[in-house]
Design an enzyme around this catalytic site. Sequence first.
Site, PDB file in Angstrom:
ATOM      1  N   ASP A  22      33.198  39.045  31.489  1.00 63.15           N
ATOM      2  CA  ASP A  22      34.490  38.397  31.547  1.00 63.15           C
ATOM      3  C   ASP A  22      35.230  38.660  30.428  1.00 63.15           C
ATOM      4  O   ASP A  22      34.774  38.313  29.208  1.00 63.15           O
ATOM      5  CB  ASP A  22      34.128  36.725  31.629  1.00 63.15           C
ATOM      6  CG  ASP A  22      35.573  36.046  31.570  1.00 63.15           C
ATOM      7  OD1 ASP A  22      36.427  36.451  31.012  1.00 63.15           O
ATOM      8  OD2 ASP A  22      35.532  34.935  32.342  1.00 63.15           O
ATOM      9  N   HIS A  23      36.133  39.472  30.278  1.00 63.94           N
ATOM     10  CA  HIS A  23      36.745  40.111  29.140  1.00 63.94           C
ATOM     11  C   HIS A  23      37.190  38.880  28.206  1.00 63.94           C
ATOM     12  O   HIS A  23      37.568  39.223  26.976  1.00 63.94           O
ATOM     13  CB  HIS A  23      37.820  41.105  29.255  1.00 63.94           C
ATOM     14  CG  HIS A  23      39.193  40.642  29.672  1.00 63.94           C
ATOM     15  ND1 HIS A  23      39.646  40.240  30.966  1.00 63.94           N
ATOM     16  CD2 HIS A  23      40.435  40.315  29.041  1.00 63.94           C
ATOM     17  CE1 HIS A  23      40.882  39.830  31.019  1.00 63.94           C
ATOM     18  NE2 HIS A  23      41.200  39.691  29.689  1.00 63.94           N
ATOM     19  N   HIS A  70      38.087  33.204  33.763  1.00 68.90           N
ATOM     20  CA  HIS A  70      38.273  32.829  32.252  1.00 68.90           C
ATOM     21  C   HIS A  70      38.771  31.612  31.751  1.00 68.90           C
ATOM     22  O   HIS A  70      37.980  31.055  30.700  1.00 68.90           O
ATOM     23  CB  HIS A  70      39.908  33.433  32.117  1.00 68.90           C
ATOM     24  CG  HIS A  70      39.745  35.324  32.362  1.00 68.90           C
ATOM     25  ND1 HIS A  70      38.722  35.966  32.322  1.00 68.90           N
ATOM     26  CD2 HIS A  70      40.873  35.653  33.182  1.00 68.90           C
ATOM     27  CE1 HIS A  70      38.928  37.243  32.976  1.00 68.90           C
ATOM     28  NE2 HIS A  70      40.247  37.087  33.363  1.00 68.90           N
TER      29      HIS A  70
HETATM   30  C1  BG6 Z   1      42.568  39.470  34.318  1.00 69.19           C
HETATM   31  C2  BG6 Z   1      43.325  38.973  35.671  1.00 69.19           C
HETATM   32  O1  BG6 Z   1      41.302  38.905  34.659  1.00 69.19           O
HETATM   33  O2  BG6 Z   1      43.244  38.822  33.301  1.00 69.19           O
HETATM   34  C3  BG6 Z   1      45.099  39.225  35.478  1.00 69.19           C
HETATM   35  O3  BG6 Z   1      42.853  39.668  36.752  1.00 69.19           O
HETATM   36  C4  BG6 Z   1      45.430  38.445  34.169  1.00 69.19           C
HETATM   37  O4  BG6 Z   1      45.706  38.949  36.747  1.00 69.19           O
HETATM   38  C5  BG6 Z   1      44.472  39.229  33.004  1.00 69.19           C
HETATM   39  O5  BG6 Z   1      46.761  39.011  34.031  1.00 69.19           O
HETATM   40  C6  BG6 Z   1      44.904  38.415  31.909  1.00 69.19           C
HETATM   41  O6  BG6 Z   1      44.224  38.886  30.825  1.00 69.19           O
HETATM   42  P1  BG6 Z   1      44.751  38.788  29.200  1.00 69.19           P
HETATM   43  O7  BG6 Z   1      43.677  39.430  28.295  1.00 69.19           O
HETATM   44  O8  BG6 Z   1      45.984  39.726  29.357  1.00 69.19           O
HETATM   45  O9  BG6 Z   1      45.208  37.334  28.742  1.00 69.19           O
END
Ligand code: BG6
Length: 518
Positions: free
Chosen positions: A201-202, A264
């Site tokens: 989960d990034h 997230h």
């Molecule tokens: C991704 C989603 O996991 O996270 C996207 O699939 C979203 O829809 C993105 O835009 C948001 O990530 P960050 O790091 O830009 O907040």
Amino acid sequence: MVSAVNNSIPTEGGNSTNGKTLDACTIVIFGASGDLTARKLIPAIYHLFKEKQMPSAFRVVGFARREKTDASWRQELRTALDQFSRTKPVDDKVWAAFAENLFYCQGDLTDDAAYKKLETQLTEFGSGPLRENLLFYLAISPSQFGEVVEQIHRCGLLNKEGAAWQRIVVEKPFGHDLASAHALNQELTRYAHESQVFRIDHYLGKETVQNILMFRFSNSIFEKLWNRNSVDYVQITVSEKIGVGERGGYYEEAGALRDMVQNHMLQVLSLIAMEPPVSLEAEAVRDEKVKLLKSIRALTPEDVAKQIVRGQYFAGAVDGQLRPGYRQETKVKADSNVETFVALKLFIDNWRWSGVPFYLRTGKNLPMSASEVRIQFRPTPNVLFAAKCGNTIEANALTLRLQPNEGISLRFNGKVPGTTLGARPVRMHFSYDSEFGAYTPEAYERLLLEAIAGDATLFIRRDEVETAWQIVDSIRAGWEGKSLTNREFYSAGTWGPIAADDLLAQSGHTWHEPQVIK
Ligand code: BG6
């Protein structure tokens, strides 16, 4: 911080990081022609290499169907790096040294011979750690996980036992409901132990998200207030200015709930609300996160109608530019009921949080891109200054800005100088950039390094992903068969449907716009 990797002080030789050993290894990327590889994975590995944080010996093998040579793949990645590198321009000398470690293996994921070829290619790196310590990155569709894992196991590349290590890193979406996530888990763990599976989960790779635990558990003054006695409510906003763009096809299957909340947002919520773990070991931290997710009060369809608001954008202007409505986006059905916005009121039924509402909201085509957590403290009794100064006395609030302007702010009341009794809310700001400089590694850098080190703290455990799906499934069950009503649409460029405001108004609360720090 959860993870002990020290990014600011690269370790000599790059083969250990804050006490964690970084063995020589090979990273095999399945889905090497894809967007993720070019945009995120290779730039992350390049930066780790540049900062001498990679193991002293490593290789990257890209596996994909298209015909390419090592040289043409390297050239393609270099072009992408020029665009996506977080530091520009790309250093030619560093790139030349880095590119020598990149290799391409052409093959079809369904073809037995292709895996044999991969095995031969890895054997050419010798019989030591570059052949034996293997990190398989599955940047492919989840429907292909089972096949790939079985094949790499069959040709001796993935083993449950042995002196060397093999690990599998998987990307979201991890299933589309509890049943499919469970089936995926079964497939992955047929040939690998749970300890070999690293679900990404990034958000957990973001510095500010990792800082939540450091902030909570290394500062006694805040932790004492972190409970139902002092906190009125908690608000988590992850707003995005972008629409669904080219991702209409994917989004029709996902929607905001699956795309952002299941992963997230529930991750951020669990770090904010969990109990202190007994140690910073991966299992201890993840045990507490699971416990927290399990304490979220289950939602019946009636609760969903009262506590969850969904929305979909229609055409409107964001930053003065007209955006099409969701139903007009490419690959989206003209009568789609998919939500591009969701707001939730959740309760955590445990000793610490009983009765405290947790408000979460996320959406596309909102007025700004910002993620933050706001802890809203209880107001003072309505006597003394509060009685005299009326609504200029605000309750205290602590805001953790996850992005952009990463930092933390505390809001309290100050006396307006002068002879009359005036009060005004003022803020104390901490900003990462001004305190530590602008160096913020990309989430993928941290996560790849942790996977190489074998530390699973920042990855999602099997029971965690399944518990999160259980919550999301109960919400989807409440929406089942119900089309969006007029009150659930919002104009692009606004903060979601009116119903989201009503959700908080019932309890006398309001949404707070994310802070913009100049
Ligand atoms: C991704 C989603 O996991 O996270 C996207 O699939 C979203 O829809 C993105 O835009 C948001 O990530 P960050 O790091 O830009 O907040």
